[in-house]
Structures are given as C-alpha cells and as structure tokens.
Design a protein around this motif. Structure first.
Motif, PDB file in Angstrom:
ATOM      1  N   ARG A  42       0.798  -1.410  -0.013  1.00 36.37           N
ATOM      2  CA  ARG A  42      -0.259  -0.067  -0.085  1.00 36.37           C
ATOM      3  C   ARG A  42       0.981   1.277  -0.155  1.00 36.37           C
ATOM      4  N   ARG A  99      -2.387  -7.393  -5.385  1.00 37.87           N
ATOM      5  CA  ARG A  99      -3.304  -6.743  -4.392  1.00 37.87           C
ATOM      6  C   ARG A  99      -2.467  -5.371  -3.803  1.00 37.87           C
ATOM      7  N   ASP A 152      -1.904  -1.407  -3.881  1.00 41.75           N
ATOM      8  CA  ASP A 152      -2.562  -0.336  -3.892  1.00 41.75           C
ATOM      9  C   ASP A 152      -1.531   0.995  -4.240  1.00 41.75           C
ATOM     10  N   ASP A 204      -5.065  -8.136  -9.191  1.00 43.42           N
ATOM     11  CA  ASP A 204      -5.737  -7.699  -8.328  1.00 43.42           C
ATOM     12  C   ASP A 204      -5.241  -6.083  -7.632  1.00 43.42           C
ATOM     13  N   THR A 253      -4.329  -2.197  -7.435  1.00 43.77           N
ATOM     14  CA  THR A 253      -4.981  -0.763  -7.798  1.00 43.77           C
ATOM     15  C   THR A 253      -3.860   0.168  -7.974  1.00 43.77           C
ATOM     16  N   GLY A 257      -2.950   3.958  -9.248  1.00 40.23           N
ATOM     17  CA  GLY A 257      -3.183   5.325  -9.320  1.00 40.23           C
ATOM     18  C   GLY A 257      -2.633   5.851 -10.487  1.00 40.23           C
ATOM     19  N   ARG A 298      -7.212  -8.414 -13.365  1.00 40.62           N
ATOM     20  CA  ARG A 298      -8.051  -7.803 -12.405  1.00 40.62           C
ATOM     21  C   ARG A 298      -7.651  -6.514 -11.543  1.00 40.62           C
ATOM     22  N   THR A 299      -6.440  -6.008 -12.523  1.00 39.01           N
ATOM     23  CA  THR A 299      -5.963  -4.756 -11.905  1.00 39.01           C
ATOM     24  C   THR A 299      -6.942  -3.436 -12.499  1.00 39.01           C
ATOM     25  N   VAL A 300      -7.240  -2.644 -11.460  1.00 33.09           N
ATOM     26  CA  VAL A 300      -7.727  -1.491 -11.763  1.00 33.09           C
ATOM     27  C   VAL A 300      -6.835  -0.345 -11.662  1.00 33.09           C
ATOM     28  N   ARG A 352      -6.483   3.515 -11.815  1.00 31.20           N
ATOM     29  CA  ARG A 352      -7.531   4.725 -11.633  1.00 31.20           C
ATOM     30  C   ARG A 352      -7.111   5.958 -12.548  1.00 31.20           C
ATOM     31  N   GLU A 383     -10.050   3.241 -15.791  1.00 31.60           N
ATOM     32  CA  GLU A 383     -10.995   4.415 -15.551  1.00 31.60           C
ATOM     33  C   GLU A 383     -10.692   5.600 -16.246  1.00 31.60           C
TER      34      GLU A 383
END
Length: 624
Positions: A202, A223, A225, A245, A247, A249, A267-269, A271, A293
């Motif tokens: 994170r 996972r 972030d 998974d 995230t 930015g 499954r990565t987001v 942002r 996004e």
C-alpha cells in the motif's frame, strides 16, 4: 530466518517505563535492560563486547546515543566499521531518529515489531543472514542505502508513515514486502536474487522500482494499492511479474526495462493511469479483467497481449508490436484503437528500445468475440486468425491501414479473396488446404453469412467499396452453401456464381460472353443465315393512269449442303455483325432463317446480361 520472535520469549526488565513495566530484555547477569542499567553496570557490560559479538536487546527502549554507545566497542579501530554477530532488536522502542551506519552483521539482524518514533536510516549495512522489519512501525522515513542482505529481507505488515527508500546492492535470497504500507516507495538498483513479493503493498504516493533487478524469481505485486506513478525504468525481470488484483493510481513506465517472462495485470484497476509502457516482453502481457477508469495509452511489444473481459471506461489506444491480441468479451465504453506500430518504441532520450526475444511479425488480432465493435478501430493488424462470430455491431467496426485477412489455399480451384478464419474452419471439414478449427469448434454458413454482411457494410460505410466486395462474395458463398436456404434460392445462387462470381468476377463473365458469342456465330453460320440473300420481286397492274406495284419479299431459304461449305469468310462476317448487334440490343438488319431469328432473339437476351455482369464486376473493383 533464525531470529527469535514473540515478546514473551525473553526475561524482561520490569522497571517502570511510562507507567508500565519495561519489556526490555535483561542484560546478563544484570537485573535490568540496557536502557535501565546504571552507568557503572552499562560500562561493565560494554567492556565485555568485541567485534563479532551477538546482540540481544529485544523490547528495550533505545535512543541514538544509546545505540552508538552499544556499537562503539564493536567497531574496528582502523576502519570504524562495526561487526556484529547476530542482532535481536525485536519489539524495541526507538525514540528520535535512528541511524545505523557502517555495520556488518555476520548473522541476521531483526527489528520485528519494532517501533520507531521518527525515521530509520540504514547506510552501508550488510547482513550475512536475514534482515527483518516485519510488523515494524516507522513514524518517519525508512531508508536503506548501499545495503546488502545475503539472506532474506522481510518487511511484511510493516508500516512506514513516511517514504520507503531501498537503494541497496542486493538481496541474496527472498525479499518479502507483503502488506507493507508507506507514503512513498523507491526501490532502486537492488538485485533481488530470488525475486520479490510485494503482495498487498500500500503506497499512497509514487512507487518507483527504477533499475531494480528481479533475478531467478517472480516479482509479485498482487493486491498492491499504489496511489501514484509506478516507474520500472531500467528494471529487469528474469521471471514473471504479476500485478493481479492491484490498484494503480498513476502511470507505469518500463523504459529500458527487460522482461524475460510474462507480465500479468489480471483484475488490476487503473485509476488515473494515462500511459503504460513502453513495455518489451518476450512472453505474454495479460490485462484480462482489468479496468481502465480514464483514457490510457498502452505501448507494448510482446508475443501475446490478452485483453479478455477488459473494461475501458474511457478512450484507449493500444500501440503494439509483434503481439497476438485477444479481445474476447472486452467491454469498451468509448473508442478503443488497436494499432500495429511499424517502428520500435523510443526512450525519452530518443533512442530506440531494444526488443530481444521477439519474432518479427505483424501485430495480429486473434479474437473480437463478444466485443461491441461500434467502439473498436483496428489499424495495420493481421486478421488472418481473428474470430468475429459473436461480436456485435460489426457493421460499425473500423478497419484502417493495412489489415490482412486470410486467403483461400493456392491452386486453380480457389480464387484469391479475403476470407474469415471461421470460413477456413468450416471448409477444412470438406476440402484440403484450408485451416482447420481449433478446439473451440466451427460455425456453419448460416452463422457466417451475417458476419460477412456486417463487415461488408462496415467497409462500404468507410467508402471502401473494393474492399467490401470480398466480404460480399463471402456472404454469397455462405448463402449458397446454407442448409436453411430453399433449393430454388440455392440454384439461382449457383448460376449467379458460375456466370460471374456474384457480379464480382469480370473475367468469368467475359469468358461466358465470349463463349456465348462464339456459339452464336457458329449457329448463325450453320443454320441462321439463308442460302443466299433474296432479291426483291415486284409485280404491277396497269389501270389507266394509276399503276399499283406490290413487292413481295421471298422467304429466306435454309442453307443446304455440307457444314464445311457453310463456314466461309463471307458468312462469318455476316454472322459476326448479327452477334455484335445482339450484344447491345440492336437488330442486325440481316435476313435470317427461322432458326437464325430465334438464335438472335436468345443472344439479344443473354449476351447483354453477361456484358452487364462484366461491367458490374469491373465497377465493383474500382468504385470509390
């Protein structure tokens, strides 16, 4: 890891410390920890230490002055570098800034569950065993400069309120940063000999891994972030790099990075990611189930790029080299372009980026099944293996540049045209030379005809009439072979195909026209022209001053005699005039026998139609 863990595993000091008993480990043979020893006992204890001694001060409250005092007797007089055997600092509470410089640990060094009220700075530190900061809390920055870890580097569940900076030399074994939390991370120039695990990392700001080398093991960021950018410029991945998974930015930069295996973003987001790449990978780059996004540009040179069920919430530009692209069930909400880039990517300095391990070939799209093609644009890509069935709005698909499709097998039986991979799969069950279907099976002509129809309309709307002609031919072929069509319809389509290739094969129509004209000429020479040209005959009656003349034209006499005598230059010239006039719906004016009259009527019906089909075929190939 061979260090001790657990705060209840050592004899505790018990002196009052902030209203609570001190958890520090007693210094043998004294009744208190190092922090609570009086000056005399502390001096006596430190006098017993020499370079290479083990240190065990778990749970002890420390300050920088106390740490310097502890390390002083372990430093070599000539170099000033301290040498420690094994060091246990688990659960210590460090007040103020903590600096550990020029220290070599022959064994491990452990700060498990330690708490630092400010920053922790390790410089020129080397451990022969493990370095542990798992579950530690650093209220400031955590810096590891010019550090070398021969064993494992453990940072799971550590919390760094400031920035993590790991600019060491190498980690000889595994590096584990699971669930580490920090405001910013910079891991630069470190050789991770057995890969690194950043699962659950994170970072509220930027996480940079410039020049990091992940050798002989995977780089795992599952996972994670990351709030800001994530540069990997100059990094090296000897095994897989995974971001499942996660995230992210900001942007991901891979300038001059070397990836020797797969890179996975399943499954990565993303942002606020605007740019990913340039990424060079000899294996697979997987964006399956990823979510973008914002508007993004992907620059990837790879063997394969997977975008299965990928979702684009804004515009996207995929600039690719060499890759086979799978877009099955992808969901674009805004225009998405897939472009085959002809030239190598370049670094910010303008230098071309090397592409080792990649076969030089055109970018290929292997599937658009399940995609809403209204938002899809393909440019300069190979579609010879692309699966189109189950895509929607194919009539709005945009094909730009040089998009190559499959062709029929070579040989006189098959004409050159652009075909779909699914037609190859169907025909391979009947004829040799066509590409057989993979494991997922084949589709019948009833399914393929609408696909050809929609692709034809897409090219026609793009003012590419010649390109649409091949799709029209494919559509008619599928209708001709369709089991659902009536026998009459199939018969008409067979005739249309045989005479002119559905109005698209001028040579075929002209060949039939020439054959029909030749047959008509010979029919006229043999049976159509009379034996001789009859002369007019006049018969008159005189009645006073008035004379009435009635002229009767004799009926043409059928030719007789041997057929060889009927074939002459004079009769050929007359027959050719008759046939040439019949092609353009004109009467020849030639006296004909009854047979010749019917032959001329038939020619005036058939031959202009064949000429029209030839003109239509030429028009279909040159229309703009």
């Amino acid at each position: 890891m061979t260090g001790t863990t657990g705060t209840a595993a050592w004899p505790r000091c018990g002196r009052p410390e902030g209203g609570e008993p001190c958890p520090g480990r007693k210094v043998d043979p004294y009744p208190a920890c190092l922090a609570h020893l009086d000056d005399t006992d502390r001096a006596a204890h430190l006098a017993t230490l020499s370079p290479g001694a083990d240190l065990d001060h778990r749970g002890t409250p420390l300050t920088q002055d106390l740490l310097d005092e502890l390390l002083a007797p372990l430093r070599a007089p000539g170099t000033g570098r301290a040498r420690v055997g094994r060091a246990d600092f688990d659960a210590v509470r460090f007040s103020g800034e903590a600096e550990i410089r020029d220290v070599g640990f022959d064994g491990y060094c452990s700060f498990t569950s330690a708490v630092f009220d400010a920053g922790l700075y390790l410089e020129a530190v080397r451990t022969g065993g493990d370095l542990r900061l798992d579950s530690a809390h650093v209220a400031g920055d955590l810096w590891l400069d010019d550090c070398e870890v021969d064993g494992d580097a453990w940072f799971p569940k550590a919390r760094v309120d400031g920035a993590l900076r790991f600019c060491g030399r190498k980690v000889g074994r595994s590096a584990v940063f699971r669930d580490l939390t920090c405001a910013e991370a910079r891991v630069e120039g470190v050789d991770f000999e057995r890969g690194a695990d950043f699962t659950g990392l994170r970072v509220t700001g930027t996480a940079g891994f410039d020049g990091a080398h992940f050798l002989n093991g995977a780089a795992c960021f599952d996972r994670a972030d990351i709030g800001g950018d994530m540069p990997f410029d100059g990094a090296r991945f000897d095994a897989n790099a995974t971001f499942e998974d996660a995230t992210i930015g900001g942007d991901l930069s891979f300038v001059d990075a070397a990836a020797r295996a797969d890179v996975c973003f399943r499954r990565t987001v993303f942002r606020r990611t605007a740019v990913i790449g340039p990424l060079v990978c000899p294996g697979t780059v997987d964006f399956s189930d990823a979510v973008f996004e914002t508007a993004v540009t992907l620059e990837v040179a790879a063997k394969e790029v997977r975008c299965v069920r990928t979702r684009w919430a804004s515009t996207a530009a995929l600039r690719l080299r060499y890759a086979d692209v799978d877009l099955t069930d992808a969901t674009p909400a805004f225009p998405v372009s897939v472009v085959g880039r002809p030239r190598p990517f370049v670094s910010p300095a303008g230098d071309e980026i090397a592409e080792p391990g990649l076969a030089r070939k055109q970018v290929g799209v292997v599937s658009v099944k399940g995609v809403d093609a209204a938002y899809l644009m393909l440019a300069d890509v190979d579609l010879t293996r692309c699966l189109f069935v189950e895509a929607v709005h194919l009539d709005q698909l945009r094909l730009e540049g040089r998009c190559r499709l499959a062709e029929p097998p070579g040989g006189p039986r098959w004409i050159r045209r652009r075909t779909l991979a699914e037609e190859h799969h169907w025909r391979a069950t009947r004829y040799r030379g066509w590409t057989p279907a993979p494991d997922h099976g084949r589709h019948d002509p009833d399914v393929l005809a609408p696909v050809y129809r929609q692709l034809r309309k897409a090219l026609e709307d793009g003012r590419n009439e010649p390109g649409a002609a091949d799709f029209y031919y494919g559509e008619m072929e599928m209708r001709r072979h369709s089991d659902s069509a009536s026998r009459g319809e199939r018969t008409l389509l067979w005739l249309y195909w045989a005479l002119s290739g559905y109005g698209l094969r001028a040579a075929r129509a002209l060949a039939w026209l020439l054959l029909a004209m030749t047959a008509t000429v010979f029919a006229m020479m043999l049976w159509g022209l009379p034996k001789g040209d009859p002369d007019p005959v006049s018969e008159g009656t005189s009645d006073g001053r008035r004379i009435t003349l009635t002229t009767k034209k004799p009926t043409p006499v059928n030719p007789d005699g041997a057929y060889s005598r009927r074939i002459s230059g004079e009769r050929f010239e007359k027959s050719l005039r008759v046939v040439a006039n019949s092609v353009i719906f004109r009467a020849s004016g030639q006296d004909l026998t009854t047979t010749g009259t019917y032959v001329e009527m038939t020619a005036r019906l058939v031959e202009p139609g064949l000429l029209a089909l030839a003109v239509l075929a030429v028009r279909s190939r040159v229309k703009r």
